[in-house]
Design an enzyme around this catalytic site. Structure first.
Site, PDB file in Angstrom:
ATOM      1  N   GLY A 178     -11.343   3.269   6.584  1.00 24.54           N
ATOM      2  CA  GLY A 178     -10.381   2.454   7.339  1.00 24.54           C
ATOM      3  C   GLY A 178     -10.217   2.949   8.767  1.00 24.54           C
ATOM      4  N   GLN A 188      -5.474   0.162  12.272  1.00 28.46           N
ATOM      5  CA  GLN A 188      -4.393   0.796  13.053  1.00 28.46           C
ATOM      6  C   GLN A 188      -4.223   2.270  12.678  1.00 28.46           C
ATOM      7  OE1 GLN A 188       0.117  -0.460  13.703  1.00 28.46           O
ATOM      8  NE2 GLN A 188      -0.084   0.526  11.702  1.00 28.46           N
ATOM      9  N   LYS A 232      -2.356  -1.861  -5.129  1.00 30.61           N
ATOM     10  CA  LYS A 232      -1.895  -0.565  -4.611  1.00 30.61           C
ATOM     11  C   LYS A 232      -1.289   0.275  -5.736  1.00 30.61           C
ATOM     12  CE  LYS A 232      -2.832  -0.241  -0.211  1.00 30.61           C
ATOM     13  NZ  LYS A 232      -3.669   0.826   0.322  1.00 30.61           N
ATOM     14  N   SER A 265       1.768   2.257  -0.870  1.00 29.90           N
ATOM     15  CA  SER A 265       2.585   1.351  -0.046  1.00 29.90           C
ATOM     16  C   SER A 265       3.941   1.058  -0.670  1.00 29.90           C
ATOM     17  CB  SER A 265       1.821   0.028   0.116  1.00 29.90           C
ATOM     18  OG  SER A 265       2.687  -0.978   0.591  1.00 29.90           O
ATOM     19  N   GLU A 310       5.144  -1.677  -0.657  1.00 24.93           N
ATOM     20  CA  GLU A 310       4.977  -2.994  -1.286  1.00 24.93           C
ATOM     21  C   GLU A 310       4.948  -2.845  -2.821  1.00 24.93           C
ATOM     22  OE1 GLU A 310       4.938  -5.891   0.417  1.00 24.93           O
ATOM     23  OE2 GLU A 310       4.182  -7.272  -1.094  1.00 24.93           O
ATOM     24  N   TYR A 365      -1.768  -7.770  -3.750  1.00 28.72           N
ATOM     25  CA  TYR A 365      -1.945  -6.545  -2.958  1.00 28.72           C
ATOM     26  C   TYR A 365      -1.100  -5.412  -3.543  1.00 28.72           C
ATOM     27  CZ  TYR A 365      -1.068  -3.267   0.885  1.00 28.72           C
ATOM     28  OH  TYR A 365      -0.917  -2.128   1.634  1.00 28.72           O
TER      29      TYR A 365
HETATM   30  P1  NAP Z   1      -5.628  -2.248   8.721  1.00 27.43           P
HETATM   31  O1  NAP Z   1      -5.376  -2.132  10.186  1.00 27.43           O
HETATM   32  O2  NAP Z   1      -5.648  -3.591   8.081  1.00 27.43           O
HETATM   33  O3  NAP Z   1      -7.031  -1.518   8.411  1.00 27.43           O
HETATM   34  C1  NAP Z   1      -7.674  -1.698   7.175  1.00 27.43           C
HETATM   35  C2  NAP Z   1      -9.003  -0.963   7.222  1.00 27.43           C
HETATM   36  O4  NAP Z   1      -9.674  -1.143   5.963  1.00 27.43           O
HETATM   37  C3  NAP Z   1      -9.962  -1.430   8.311  1.00 27.43           C
HETATM   38  O5  NAP Z   1     -10.504  -0.303   8.961  1.00 27.43           O
HETATM   39  C4  NAP Z   1     -11.051  -2.156   7.531  1.00 27.43           C
HETATM   40  O6  NAP Z   1     -12.308  -2.043   8.131  1.00 27.43           O
HETATM   41  C5  NAP Z   1     -11.047  -1.343   6.232  1.00 27.43           C
HETATM   42  N1  NAP Z   1     -11.716  -2.045   5.142  1.00 27.43           N
HETATM   43  C6  NAP Z   1     -11.492  -3.295   4.693  1.00 27.43           C
HETATM   44  N2  NAP Z   1     -12.351  -3.601   3.698  1.00 27.43           N
HETATM   45  C7  NAP Z   1     -13.157  -2.509   3.524  1.00 27.43           C
HETATM   46  C8  NAP Z   1     -14.241  -2.199   2.670  1.00 27.43           C
HETATM   47  N3  NAP Z   1     -14.692  -3.091   1.767  1.00 27.43           N
HETATM   48  N4  NAP Z   1     -14.822  -1.000   2.767  1.00 27.43           N
HETATM   49  C9  NAP Z   1     -14.389  -0.088   3.688  1.00 27.43           C
HETATM   50  N5  NAP Z   1     -13.368  -0.321   4.533  1.00 27.43           N
HETATM   51  C10 NAP Z   1     -12.765  -1.512   4.459  1.00 27.43           C
HETATM   52  O7  NAP Z   1      -4.556  -1.372   7.905  1.00 27.43           O
HETATM   53  P2  NAP Z   1      -3.556  -0.220   8.422  1.00 27.43           P
HETATM   54  O8  NAP Z   1      -2.286  -0.852   8.851  1.00 27.43           O
HETATM   55  O9  NAP Z   1      -4.284   0.684   9.308  1.00 27.43           O
HETATM   56  O10 NAP Z   1      -3.229   0.499   7.033  1.00 27.43           O
HETATM   57  C11 NAP Z   1      -4.034   1.565   6.551  1.00 27.43           C
HETATM   58  C12 NAP Z   1      -3.833   1.709   5.049  1.00 27.43           C
HETATM   59  O11 NAP Z   1      -2.457   1.968   4.774  1.00 27.43           O
HETATM   60  C13 NAP Z   1      -4.173   0.466   4.236  1.00 27.43           C
HETATM   61  O12 NAP Z   1      -4.688   0.914   2.995  1.00 27.43           O
HETATM   62  C14 NAP Z   1      -2.846  -0.217   4.019  1.00 27.43           C
HETATM   63  O13 NAP Z   1      -2.873  -1.004   2.863  1.00 27.43           O
HETATM   64  C15 NAP Z   1      -1.949   0.995   3.878  1.00 27.43           C
HETATM   65  N6  NAP Z   1      -0.550   0.809   4.269  1.00 27.43           N
HETATM   66  C16 NAP Z   1      -0.258   0.323   5.507  1.00 27.43           C
HETATM   67  C17 NAP Z   1       1.074   0.205   5.890  1.00 27.43           C
HETATM   68  C18 NAP Z   1       1.442  -0.305   7.253  1.00 27.43           C
HETATM   69  O14 NAP Z   1       2.613  -0.659   7.442  1.00 27.43           O
HETATM   70  N7  NAP Z   1       0.522  -0.327   8.213  1.00 27.43           N
HETATM   71  C19 NAP Z   1       2.096   0.597   4.992  1.00 27.43           C
HETATM   72  C20 NAP Z   1       1.740   1.104   3.752  1.00 27.43           C
HETATM   73  C21 NAP Z   1       0.421   1.226   3.398  1.00 27.43           C
HETATM   74  P3  NAP Z   1     -13.165  -3.272   8.767  1.00 27.43           P
HETATM   75  O15 NAP Z   1     -13.090  -3.087  10.248  1.00 27.43           O
HETATM   76  O16 NAP Z   1     -14.520  -3.024   8.232  1.00 27.43           O
HETATM   77  O17 NAP Z   1     -12.545  -4.545   8.292  1.00 27.43           O
HETATM   78  N1  GDD Z   2       2.908 -11.757   8.674  1.00 28.67           N
HETATM   79  C1  GDD Z   2       3.983 -12.533   8.820  1.00 28.67           C
HETATM   80  N2  GDD Z   2       3.886 -13.662   9.611  1.00 28.67           N
HETATM   81  N3  GDD Z   2       5.126 -12.191   8.182  1.00 28.67           N
HETATM   82  C2  GDD Z   2       6.203 -12.974   8.365  1.00 28.67           C
HETATM   83  C3  GDD Z   2       6.178 -14.125   9.166  1.00 28.67           C
HETATM   84  C4  GDD Z   2       4.961 -14.491   9.797  1.00 28.67           C
HETATM   85  O1  GDD Z   2       4.847 -15.491  10.502  1.00 28.67           O
HETATM   86  N4  GDD Z   2       7.411 -14.688   9.145  1.00 28.67           N
HETATM   87  C5  GDD Z   2       8.177 -13.922   8.370  1.00 28.67           C
HETATM   88  N5  GDD Z   2       7.453 -12.887   7.883  1.00 28.67           N
HETATM   89  C6  GDD Z   2       7.937 -11.851   6.951  1.00 28.67           C
HETATM   90  C7  GDD Z   2       7.098 -11.747   5.677  1.00 28.67           C
HETATM   91  O2  GDD Z   2       7.413 -12.787   4.764  1.00 28.67           O
HETATM   92  C8  GDD Z   2       7.499 -10.355   5.197  1.00 28.67           C
HETATM   93  O3  GDD Z   2       8.671 -10.431   4.443  1.00 28.67           O
HETATM   94  C9  GDD Z   2       7.790  -9.593   6.505  1.00 28.67           C
HETATM   95  O4  GDD Z   2       7.853 -10.579   7.551  1.00 28.67           O
HETATM   96  C10 GDD Z   2       6.751  -8.547   6.873  1.00 28.67           C
HETATM   97  O5  GDD Z   2       5.462  -9.141   6.817  1.00 28.67           O
HETATM   98  P1  GDD Z   2       4.157  -8.361   7.348  1.00 28.67           P
HETATM   99  O6  GDD Z   2       4.363  -7.871   8.733  1.00 28.67           O
HETATM  100  O7  GDD Z   2       3.001  -9.267   7.092  1.00 28.67           O
HETATM  101  O8  GDD Z   2       4.115  -7.035   6.457  1.00 28.67           O
HETATM  102  P2  GDD Z   2       4.299  -6.803   4.870  1.00 28.67           P
HETATM  103  O9  GDD Z   2       5.627  -6.142   4.673  1.00 28.67           O
HETATM  104  O10 GDD Z   2       3.994  -7.994   4.082  1.00 28.67           O
HETATM  105  O11 GDD Z   2       3.129  -5.749   4.570  1.00 28.67           O
HETATM  106  C11 GDD Z   2       2.880  -4.649   5.453  1.00 28.67           C
HETATM  107  O12 GDD Z   2       3.625  -3.534   5.041  1.00 28.67           O
HETATM  108  C12 GDD Z   2       3.268  -3.024   3.740  1.00 28.67           C
HETATM  109  C13 GDD Z   2       4.220  -1.830   3.459  1.00 28.67           C
HETATM  110  O13 GDD Z   2       5.453  -2.290   3.020  1.00 28.67           O
HETATM  111  C14 GDD Z   2       1.367  -4.394   5.432  1.00 28.67           C
HETATM  112  O14 GDD Z   2       1.041  -3.452   6.421  1.00 28.67           O
HETATM  113  C15 GDD Z   2       0.938  -3.849   4.080  1.00 28.67           C
HETATM  114  O15 GDD Z   2      -0.444  -3.464   4.154  1.00 28.67           O
HETATM  115  C16 GDD Z   2       1.813  -2.620   3.768  1.00 28.67           C
HETATM  116  O16 GDD Z   2       1.449  -2.041   2.536  1.00 28.67           O
END
Ligand code: NAP
Ligand code: GDD
Length: 341
Positions: free
Chosen positions: A9, A13, A162, A134, A136, A158
């Site tokens: 990954g 981000q 997780k 996560s 989630e 998702y």
């Molecule tokens: P992101 O920006 O969506 O990055 C996801 C990464 O996964 C990308 O580098 C993507 O690479 C890679 N990926 C997708 N499919 C793949 C595959 N088949 N094989 C290898 N790599 C693959 O996510 P992020 O926000 O950085 O989050 C990082 C991790 O933390 C994720 O596992 C996410 O679920 C978890 N997480 C995120 C949050 C949050 O708020 N950001 C919170 C809790 C957990 P490509 O460029 O190849 O698509």
């Molecule tokens: N994306 C999105 N777009 N979300 C919206 C919108 C919209 O137009 N309007 C309202 N929302 C609400 C969603 O319904 C959700 O309740 C909240 O905004 C946050 O949505 P996202 O930013 O898409 O994040 P997420 O909470 O579903 O998931 C992210 O956080 C998880 C950790 O709690 C992702 O980064 C997941 O990968 C991560 O695990």
């Protein structure tokens, strides 16, 4: 010799912030990249010139074994996933394969390359493993705030995938004595956040409106509440978890929760705009099942790791709006490689 880290990954981000942090800590950093001509790889090469790349895919067990054999890492961070929750309803099977089974494949690659079996434990000097779990997984929450012992009730394919990866990480720790930990991270954001997530959608929307490039912003559920922190702080927490004497799971979040409505108010306010003139609520953007409220109890991380967030919600929102106004004013495209601050 520098310690070596392998990050799946790396193009996402969190991969970028973690790689920066580990390079700063003196690590040799390797990133796993997939695809024959992945457009996001050039962005990594630009921003993270010292990161070495190795090809592999979470769908391909052999490629992960080859990557671990080649890199011989001290630490593996599994951040790769299909991470956009709405996509997990559209491609549930793919999400299960990448976000869920991908964890199994990385753990197996480490186990096989380390010669670990049920009879032969991991021992000292083993590869340490971090799984990106996560908040989630808490889904329809049973208590607030949520801590490491709060039961899971995931609300999306998702979240279910997780939860599988989370329990599997615990199981490999218990079955084989592997140093394998899960960080249960709450939402974390930054100017590098994907444009599909709500914080970035809002900061980009505000920037477009401010610059006269758009007249409205369409959003879904405005009442959902999240615990939003800054991604750079959370990457630091991932590294801290792998330095602890014992492998344990940790909740990482700020302990403060805000609604999407409050996010919108803060973001439009940061640009001197009145959100009510521009935001349109669109039923089509609501989810089949929603997570209404997330709020972390990060006490364990604070007391055992000494981890603290450094950026407030208000600072985070202002940082993202400012970055997107500057990006779009300079003619940048949030979907283009060169636009990553
Ligand atoms: P992101 O920006 O969506 O990055 C996801 C990464 O996964 C990308 O580098 C993507 O690479 C890679 N990926 C997708 N499919 C793949 C595959 N088949 N094989 C290898 N790599 C693959 O996510 P992020 O926000 O950085 O989050 C990082 C991790 O933390 C994720 O596992 C996410 O679920 C978890 N997480 C995120 C949050 C949050 O708020 N950001 C919170 C809790 C957990 P490509 O460029 O190849 O698509
Ligand atoms: N994306 C999105 N777009 N979300 C919206 C919108 C919209 O137009 N309007 C309202 N929302 C609400 C969603 O319904 C959700 O309740 C909240 O905004 C946050 O949505 P996202 O930013 O898409 O994040 P997420 O909470 O579903 O998931 C992210 O956080 C998880 C950790 O709690 C992702 O980064 C997941 O990968 C991560 O695990």
């Amino acid at each position: 010799m520098a310690r070596r880290a392998l990050i799946t990954g790396i193009t996402g981000q969190d991969g970028s912030y973690l790689a920066e942090h580990l390079l700063h800590e003196g690590y040799e950093v390797w990133g796993l990249v997939r695809g024959q001509a992945n457009p996001r790889v050039s962005r990594v090469r630009q921003l993270l010139q010292d990161v070495k790349l190795v090809r592999g895919d979470l769908l391909d067990q052999g490629s992960l074994i080859s990557a671990v054999e080649k890199v011989r890492p001290d630490e593996v961070y599994n951040l790769g996933a299909i991470s956009f929750v709405p996509m997990s309803w559209e491609q549930a099977e793919l999400t299960a394969e990448v976000t869920g089974m991908g964890v199994l494949r990385v753990l197996e690659a480490i186990r096989v390359c380390s010669g670990i079996t049920a009879a032969r434990g991991a021992g000292s000097g083993q590869i340490r493993f971090y799984q990106a779990s996560s908040s989630e997984m808490f889904g329809q929450v049973r208590e607030t705030p949520q801590n490491e012992r709060t039961p899971f009730h995931p609300r999306s394919p998702y979240g279910v995938a997780k939860a599988y990866g989370h329990f599997l990480t615990q199981n490999y720790r218990e079955s084989y004595g592997m140093y394998a930990v899960s960080g249960i991270l709450f939402n974390h954001e930054s100017p590098r956040r994907g444009a599909e997530f709500v914080t970035r959608k809002v900061s980009l929307g505000v920037a477009r409106i401010k610059l006269g490039l758009a007249g409205e912003l369409r959003l879904g559920n405005m009442e959902a509440r999240r615990d939003w922190g800054f991604a750079g702080d959370y990457a630091r927490a991932m590294h801290m978890m792998l330095q602890a004497a014992e492998p344990e799971d940790y909740v990482i979040g700020t302990g403060r929760t805000h609604s999407v409505r409050e996010l919108v108010e803060a973001a439009f306010g940061a640009a001197g705009l009145d959100w009510e003139q521009y935001v349109v609520c669109d039923q089509a953007l609501h989810r089949p099942a929603e997570v209404d409220l997330l709020c972390a109890d990060p006490k364990k991380a604070r007391t055992q790791l000494g981890w603290e967030p450094t950026v407030s919600f208000e600072e985070l929102v202002a940082m993202m709006v400012e970055a997107d106004v500057a990006l779009l004013a300079g003619g940048g495209d949030p979907h283009q490689d060169s636009s990553w601050p």
